[in-house]
Design an enzyme around this catalytic site. Structure first.
Site, short mmCIF file in Angstrom:
data_model
loop_
_atom_site.label_atom_id
_atom_site.label_comp_id
_atom_site.label_asym_id
_atom_site.label_seq_id
_atom_site.Cartn_x
_atom_site.Cartn_y
_atom_site.Cartn_z
N HIS A 1 8.25 -27.19 -9.08
CA HIS A 1 7.12 -27.98 -9.57
C HIS A 1 7.00 -28.03 -11.08
O HIS A 1 6.73 -29.07 -11.66
CB HIS A 1 5.84 -27.40 -8.96
CG HIS A 1 4.59 -28.14 -9.31
ND1 HIS A 1 4.40 -29.47 -8.99
CD2 HIS A 1 3.45 -27.75 -9.96
CE1 HIS A 1 3.20 -29.86 -9.41
NE2 HIS A 1 2.62 -28.84 -10.02
N ARG B 1 2.26 -20.36 -14.89
CA ARG B 1 1.24 -21.30 -15.39
C ARG B 1 -0.03 -21.22 -14.55
O ARG B 1 0.02 -21.26 -13.32
CB ARG B 1 1.79 -22.73 -15.34
CG ARG B 1 0.78 -23.80 -15.73
CD ARG B 1 1.44 -25.17 -15.72
NE ARG B 1 1.75 -25.62 -14.38
CZ ARG B 1 1.05 -26.53 -13.71
NH1 ARG B 1 0.00 -27.09 -14.26
NH2 ARG B 1 1.42 -26.90 -12.50
#
Length: 566
Positions: free
Chosen positions: A384, A419
């Site tokens: 991703h 993240r």
């Protein structure tokens, strides 16, 4: 004295005339080409949120040329569902958002960069609103904020479940209306131009490498054009296509990272590849359809095929644990039970909220025969987001002079080892803004480099063996998915390295002999990025964030020479 025959004299004169004529033509053509070369103040490579924000701001100070290799809206930004994280209202605070980001990044984030990003979040988001972005609001007129994994407060602004689409659409409209912005879509950046192209040897450890623009493939002429620029902004997005199963669009081949690496610029943190825990399990679909984390924030829970919740045995936060933990948990469930996917129980979300906040996901599921208000959605992790990339400082400057980077292709130090959800769009906003502030001052002392040669096609021939390129791309994706995925080991990484090295040699040999086409450029870039991921993973002798090694399961760095931050 030797007297030449009239015939020989005539031939000799003709030769001199022809030679002079050819030389003159070449000289004239060279002069015309140099005059006709595109010269811009700012060259922006990429058209997602990072490139568009920089272009819109830079256009107030000079001419901007934006190059994008597909349609202008074919970017990862467009597919961002969840939203953008920012501190907007009490009880949220900058300190809470900073702490959440540090925790999600497994304490590998650069705190100085985290503080800059979070403290500038409110102003940057309000700037998006000024550009026309329509974030969802409550009946009282306040922004309707969502909560995602790893966040301690509701702080994610969104536009239903198509936030990225809304942002991209409004920024593109603004760019298209700006007379100082020229947009070249379907143009591929091949290489950035540095001293290397002037015949000067450069190495990765030297200082003073300078960017003069880029070589750009023109689909109309099928030739490589030279675009000279004073400032170049790299905003080429992610690397998802390196893996077969990804939520990224097919254009995400890591072009910017690969170009900067080949130009001897610094790249770091590539071992930290974020696999989104919940992409729709639909094997025939590319790219994978994303099931936003906001659904878990709204109450959806991860379960096995028997309807049993399993995340609590991995983390006390359950389905709202950070993405690295959730992805590893799902990966473990799949491997230990021999299954292809798990389920997201969305029946726990109220129908009204489903229709209002997740209409795109609801429609997508219905299209494949699943009603998410009545049935669980089959999900599987998919590549991703890259937390590493082109190393930049607090002003978005790379280690190559006059070259900036922003967005997913950059490594600011914000994300660390993982993240925090919805921090990526915010990072792009903040650092494109800061890069522009720095660039408009720097540009005052920069001149164009007129010694740059044209792209060299000598000795190349048309390559008709497209099957070699497509097959090699499939092999790279298989290697990366099999050996460099969510869980790694020394043996797997070495096996990936050895196999990728063979593909690298074969591809470089084909590239040098072939007339350039976009497909071989993308293959080179994917191989370069795959190598960087493997090499950085081999160097990190610990398990940290998104990088989990069976050989180094402890959360510690046993390599004393490596700094404990990005």
């Amino acid at each position: 004295m030797l007297h030449l025959s009239n015939e020989i004299v005539e031939v000799h004169s003709k030769f001199k005339r022809n030679f002079a004529s050819r030389f003159l033509r070449q000289l004239i053509v060279g002069i015309i080409k140099n005059i006709m070369r595109k010269k811009v103040d700012f060259l922006v490579i990429g058209s997602g949120i990072a490139g568009l924000c920089f272009a819109l701001k830079a256009a107030n100070f000079g001419k901007v040329c934006m190059v994008t290799k597909a349609k202008i809206d074919d970017t990862s930004t467009k597919y961002a569902q969840g939203g953008i994280a920012a501190v907007m209202y009490s009880p949220d605070t900058y300190e809470k958002h900073i702490q959440d980001t540090m925790v999600a990044g497994d304490e590998l984030s650069d705190r100085h960069i985290v503080e800059i990003t979070i403290r500038e979040s409110t102003e940057r988001v309000l700037e998006l609103v000024e550009w026309g972005v329509d974030f969802d609001k409550t009946q009282s007129g306040k922004f309707a904020l969502a909560k995602e994994g790893g966040h301690s407060e509701f702080r994610v602004l969104h536009h239903k479940d198509i936030t990225g689409f809304e942002i991209e659409e409004k920024l593109i409209l603004a760019a298209q209306r700006n007379p100082n912005i020229e947009i070249l879509d379907n143009h591929l950046a091949v290489e950035i131009i540095t001293q290397h192209h002037l015949g000067i040897e450069v190495n990765r450890h030297m200082s003073g490498i300078t960017c003069y623009g880029a070589y750009i493939y023109n689909p109309k002429t099928k030739e490589v054009d030279t675009i000279l620029s004073k400032i170049t902004m790299m905003a080429t997005g992610g690397i998802g296509t390196v893996y077969g199963n990804t939520t990224n669009p097919t254009v995400a081949t890591g072009d910017g990272i690969a170009m900067v690496y080949r130009a001897k610029g610094a790249v770091r943190g590539m071992e930290f590849v974020q696999f989104h825990p919940t992409s729709l399990y639909n094997p025939s679909e590319r790219p994978s359809f994303l099931i936003t984390e906001a659904m878990r924030g709204a109450g959806a829970i991860l379960k096995n095929k028997n309807g049993e919740e399993f995340m609590r045995k991995y983390d006390s936060r359950g389905s709202l644990a950070p993405r690295d933990i959730v992805a590893r948990a799902i990966d473990n469930e799949m491997k230990t039970k021999g299954i292809d996917h798990v389920y997201l129980d969305t029946t726990l979300i109220k129908k009204e909220e489903m229709f209002q906040h997740f209409p795109n996901i609801y429609a997508k599921c219905l299209s494949i025969g699943i009603d998410p208000t009545k049935e669980m959605i089959p999900v599987v992790p998919a590549a991703h987001y890259s937390c590493g990339g082109i190393q930049v400082d607090e002003w978005g400057r790379s280690t190559i002079t006059n070259l900036y980077a922003s967005g997913e292709c950059s490594s600011t130090g914000l994300h660390g080892a993982n993240r925090l959800a919805s921090n990526s769009l915010l990072e792009a906003l903040v650092f494109s803004h800061r890069a522009c502030l720095n660039a408009v001052e720097a540009i005052k002392n920069i001149d164009f480099c007129d010694q740059v040669p044209d792209w060299n096609t000598e000795g190349t021939v048309l390559n008709e063996e497209m099957v070699l390129i497509t097959q090699s791309m499939k092999e790279v994706q298989t290697i990366m998915a099999s050996y460099v995925g969510i869980v790694r080991s020394n043996l797997r990484l070495q096996r990936a390295f050895d196999r990728l090295e063979i593909l690298y040699r074969e591809t470089e040999d084909l590239y040098k002999k072939s007339i350039l086409i976009p497909e071989i450029c993308e293959l080179r870039n994917v191989i370069n990025v795959g190598y960087l991921i493997i090499r950085n993973a081999m160097e990190r002798k610990e398990s940290r964030g998104l990088h989990y090694s069976l050989d180094y399961p402890e959360h510690r760095d046993v390599n004393p020479t490596r700094e404990d931050k990005l």
